[in-house]
Design a protein around this motif. Structure first.
Motif, short mmCIF file in Angstrom:
data_model
loop_
_atom_site.label_atom_id
_atom_site.label_comp_id
_atom_site.label_asym_id
_atom_site.label_seq_id
_atom_site.Cartn_x
_atom_site.Cartn_y
_atom_site.Cartn_z
N LEU A 1 0.71 -1.22 0.08
CA LEU A 1 -0.07 0.07 -0.07
C LEU A 1 0.94 1.18 0.01
O LEU A 1 0.73 2.23 -0.71
CB LEU A 1 -0.99 -0.19 1.14
N ALA A 2 1.98 1.30 0.77
CA ALA A 2 2.93 2.36 0.70
C ALA A 2 3.49 2.38 -0.70
O ALA A 2 3.50 3.77 -0.84
CB ALA A 2 3.91 1.94 1.85
N LEU A 3 3.78 1.54 -1.40
CA LEU A 3 4.57 1.60 -2.78
C LEU A 3 3.47 2.22 -3.54
O LEU A 3 3.75 3.12 -4.62
CB LEU A 3 4.80 0.41 -3.23
N MET A 4 2.13 1.93 -3.48
CA MET A 4 1.14 2.23 -4.38
C MET A 4 0.96 3.77 -4.09
O MET A 4 0.74 4.53 -5.16
CB MET A 4 -0.28 1.70 -4.00
N GLU A 5 0.77 4.23 -3.02
CA GLU A 5 0.54 5.58 -2.66
C GLU A 5 1.58 6.44 -3.08
O GLU A 5 1.44 7.82 -3.25
CB GLU A 5 0.31 5.82 -1.03
N ALA A 6 2.77 5.88 -3.40
CA ALA A 6 4.11 6.43 -3.62
C ALA A 6 3.89 6.61 -5.33
O ALA A 6 5.07 7.19 -5.91
CB ALA A 6 5.39 5.90 -3.30
N ASN A 7 3.12 5.88 -5.71
CA ASN A 7 2.84 6.01 -7.54
C ASN A 7 4.11 5.53 -8.03
O ASN A 7 4.62 5.64 -8.84
CB ASN A 7 2.88 7.51 -7.82
N MET A 8 4.34 4.18 -7.69
CA MET A 8 5.12 3.25 -8.10
C MET A 8 5.06 2.83 -9.68
O MET A 8 5.93 2.65 -10.64
CB MET A 8 5.45 1.75 -7.47
N PHE A 9 3.84 2.87 -10.11
CA PHE A 9 3.27 2.50 -11.46
C PHE A 9 4.13 3.54 -12.45
O PHE A 9 4.40 3.06 -13.64
CB PHE A 9 1.82 2.69 -11.81
N ALA A 10 4.24 4.63 -12.09
CA ALA A 10 5.03 5.79 -13.00
C ALA A 10 6.41 5.31 -13.26
O ALA A 10 7.02 5.69 -14.01
CB ALA A 10 5.03 7.09 -12.21
N VAL A 11 6.94 4.49 -12.34
CA VAL A 11 8.68 4.34 -12.47
C VAL A 11 8.64 2.58 -12.56
O VAL A 11 9.74 2.03 -12.10
CB VAL A 11 9.33 4.64 -11.35
N LEU A 12 7.47 2.10 -13.15
CA LEU A 12 7.51 0.81 -13.25
C LEU A 12 8.68 0.09 -13.86
O LEU A 12 9.18 -0.95 -13.25
CB LEU A 12 6.39 0.36 -13.94
N ASP A 13 8.91 0.14 -14.95
CA ASP A 13 10.11 -0.12 -15.77
C ASP A 13 11.50 -0.24 -14.94
O ASP A 13 12.21 -0.93 -14.93
CB ASP A 13 10.28 0.43 -17.10
N HIS A 14 11.69 0.92 -14.41
CA HIS A 14 12.97 1.03 -13.58
C HIS A 14 13.09 0.31 -12.53
O HIS A 14 14.20 -0.39 -12.08
CB HIS A 14 13.07 2.74 -13.04
N ILE A 15 11.90 0.16 -11.84
CA ILE A 15 11.86 -0.87 -10.57
C ILE A 15 11.99 -2.39 -10.94
O ILE A 15 12.89 -3.06 -10.51
CB ILE A 15 10.55 -0.58 -9.75
N LEU A 16 11.12 -2.64 -12.06
CA LEU A 16 11.31 -4.13 -12.53
C LEU A 16 12.87 -4.49 -13.09
O LEU A 16 13.37 -5.43 -12.75
CB LEU A 16 10.38 -4.27 -13.56
N GLY A 17 13.44 -3.43 -13.75
CA GLY A 17 14.79 -3.80 -14.47
C GLY A 17 15.79 -3.96 -13.36
O GLY A 17 16.67 -4.87 -13.64
N PHE A 18 15.93 -3.13 -12.25
CA PHE A 18 16.87 -3.42 -11.18
C PHE A 18 16.47 -4.65 -10.60
O PHE A 18 17.19 -5.59 -10.37
CB PHE A 18 16.58 -2.02 -10.24
N TYR A 19 15.21 -4.85 -10.28
CA TYR A 19 14.77 -6.07 -9.40
C TYR A 19 15.20 -7.32 -10.13
O TYR A 19 15.80 -8.31 -9.38
CB TYR A 19 13.56 -5.84 -9.03
#
Length: 543
Positions: free
Chosen positions: A370-388
């Motif tokens: 929920l904290a990630l959602m409220e921080a609008n992680m969808f906007a930086v989705l590719d960067h998060i998934l690429g690193f992970y």
């Protein structure tokens, strides 16, 4: 409500949740035959029901918008091949020995504490994708009901908790009942588009996304796209959380058993790749129907465009698309929350020697998401998934190497899966060391310090390094860090017992879950062994 050890550290009492198999689902332990009452079909259906997520469509749409059709299509294909091949041995060993991915990792070259790192990696997968799916649900609620995204995030999180509390007993029914309707709603929109717009495939294949220069195949863009798609490699862990409840493989059910394991284990990625291609396809359809490039990767806009070709009426299309998105998000996020609760339980039980119950970590995992959602992680989705994906691929690569090389070929890793603390070294350099080495090098490459080519192919670098390093380290160490002690004749007097009473907590568990404990001077279950902090590993003198 936490576990309490009475005076002297000799007798342990749990809150009632921990010994309730309906709520606890034998988290942190071997799943006994007495609990595995589902058929091969039921387990496979429940496992495949967990891949109803819209992240595939969102990722596919995002890749098409960023890199164009050609690079997105082949990047998704390459990632699917890697995920399928690495998933086969993991699914087999987990179903064969009835353990989750964390217990499997312990015995596949990581050691008892070494696998705590992979517990965090896997837990991160569950809350990252819970947040992604919750964001997609909130987008649908906003478009249909006008509910602000922040409130939609909270609603999407809270509705999952009561569904996942009751574990496999409820989840198997939920997935089985909703699967036919979900499959119908998944495949009718693309069929309707193809009928109503015969040139849709040609338009898709010429789709360049946001950059007109991305009309052809580019090796660097292909590698980057494949790396983002490879972030889904940890999904095998969620499949395994169901497959551990497979019935024993016998001569009579051998065919059904193998089909269920392959279909619900690595087989998830076949449907997953189709859904990513579908997301890429619908992104081009959405843009052709007036959706902006910025919104074309949002599944709700994809399916509004798709169902419009089926129903014609914009309001009906929006209504059905919203229902489909909400159904999909519920089906997947119960799995994300469930698997996350298992992973966090494994991590904290070893680090803190405390286990308040799997249910507690459902709230913990959902709270992070929920904290990630409220921080609008969808906007930086590719960067998060690429690193992970670099770290996740290194983990899966090291585990796979142990299962397909170190065990059957080198025969330096035990042929079975040993998960009990009393029998394992805390750290095994074979898997743990290989994963850390591959992760560090690939992350350095991901940030561009090793050149453009290795930056684009950092995930493949992680996979290759982990897969090669594991058998090399295994040969160097001659497998000496797998077993800290043997299990020969340690449960004398119980040779014919199917269940044994734990000296510490007083409950009975399957023999495979028990070890002899010199500290408690008797048999002890694997969970009590994990939670014991006063023994200082006296059973493993010299280890």
């Amino acid at each position: 409500m936490s576990s309490v050890v009475t005076e002297g550290g000799r007798n342990r009492t749990f809150n009632k949740w921990v010994n309730n198999p309906v709520l606890e689902d034998y988290s942190l332990r071997y799943a006994p035959k007495s609990f595995r009452k589902w058929s091969e079909y039921a387990v496979a259906t429940a496992a495949l029901g967990g891949i109803a997520y819209m992240a595939d469509q969102a990722i596919g749409g995002s890749l098409a918008v960023q890199f164009g059709f050609m690079n997105a299509f082949w990047g998704i294909f390459a990632a699917a091949v890697v995920i399928f091949l690495t998933g086969i041995p993991i699914a087999y060993y987990s179903a064969r020995y009835n353990v989750d991915v964390d217990l499997l990792t312990r015995g596949a070259g990581f050691g008892y504490l070494g696998s705590t790192i992979t517990s965090i990696i896997y837990a991160s997968f569950t809350f990252i994708f819970f947040a992604l799916e919750g964001s997609i649900m909130a987008q649908a609620l906003y478009l249909y009901f006008g509910i602000p995204l922040a409130i939609g995030y909270a609603l999407g999180a809270m509705v999952i908790i009561p569904l996942v509390v009751f574990g496999m007993s409820l989840l198997s029914k939920l997935q089985m009942w909703t699967q036919p309707l979900w499959l119908l709603l998944l495949f009718t929109p693309p069929i309707a588009v193809l009928i109503g717009k015969p040139h849709a495939v040609a338009d898709w294949m010429s789709f360049t996304g946001a950059n007109p220069a991305h009309s052809g195949f580019n090796p660097l863009l292909f590698g980057t796209a494949a790396g983002i798609a490879l972030s889904l490699i940890a999904q095998i862990g969620e499949q395994v959380d169901y497959l551990r409840f497979m019935p024993d493989k016998t001569r009579a059910n051998r065919g059904k058993w193998w089909f269920a394991v392959l279909a619900a284990g690595p087989g998830w990625v076949i449907l997953g790749a189709l859904k990513q291609w579908m997301g890429s396809f619908f992104a081009s359809v959405s843009v052709a129907n007036g959706t902006s490039m910025a919104e074309a990767d949002q599944p709700i806009h994809m399916y509004v465009a798709g169902f419009h070709y089926l129903f014609g009426n914009p309001f009906v299309a929006l209504s059905v698309a919203t229902f489909f998105v909400l159904l999909s998000q519920v089906k997947i996020n119960v799995t994300n929350a469930y698997s996350g609760s298992l992973s966090w339980s494994n991590f904290f039980s070893r680090v803190l020697h405390s286990h308040p119950g799997r249910v507690v970590y459902v709230f913990f995992n959902v709270g992070i998401a929920l904290a990630l959602m409220e921080a609008n992680m969808f906007a930086v989705l590719d960067h998060i998934l690429g690193f992970y994906s670099n770290v996740a691929v290194a983990w899966i690569g090291a585990v796979t190497a142990d299962l397909v090389i170190n065990k059957p070929i080198l025969k330096l890793s035990p042929s079975y899966v040993e998960f009990k603390r009393a029998h394992l070294y805390n750290f095994n350099p074979v898997g743990f060391g290989s994963m850390m080495f591959a992760s560090i090098v690939s992350v350095i490459a991901f940030f561009g310090y090793l050149g453009d080519v290795l930056q684009a192919y950092s995930c493949f670098l992680a996979l290759g390094l982990a897969f090669v390093a594991s058998p090399i380290v295994c040969l160097i160490t001659q497998g000496k860090y797998y077993l800290a002690r043997t299990s020969d004749n340690e449960l004398k007097g119980h040779e014919h017992d199917s269940e044994i009473m734990c000296t510490s907590c007083g409950f009975e568990y399957a023999k495979k879950d028990m070890v002899h404990c010199p500290f408690h001077t008797g048999p002890i279950c694997s969970l009590c062994c994990s939670l014991e902090g006063a023994c200082h590993d006296m059973c493993k003198t010299g280890a």
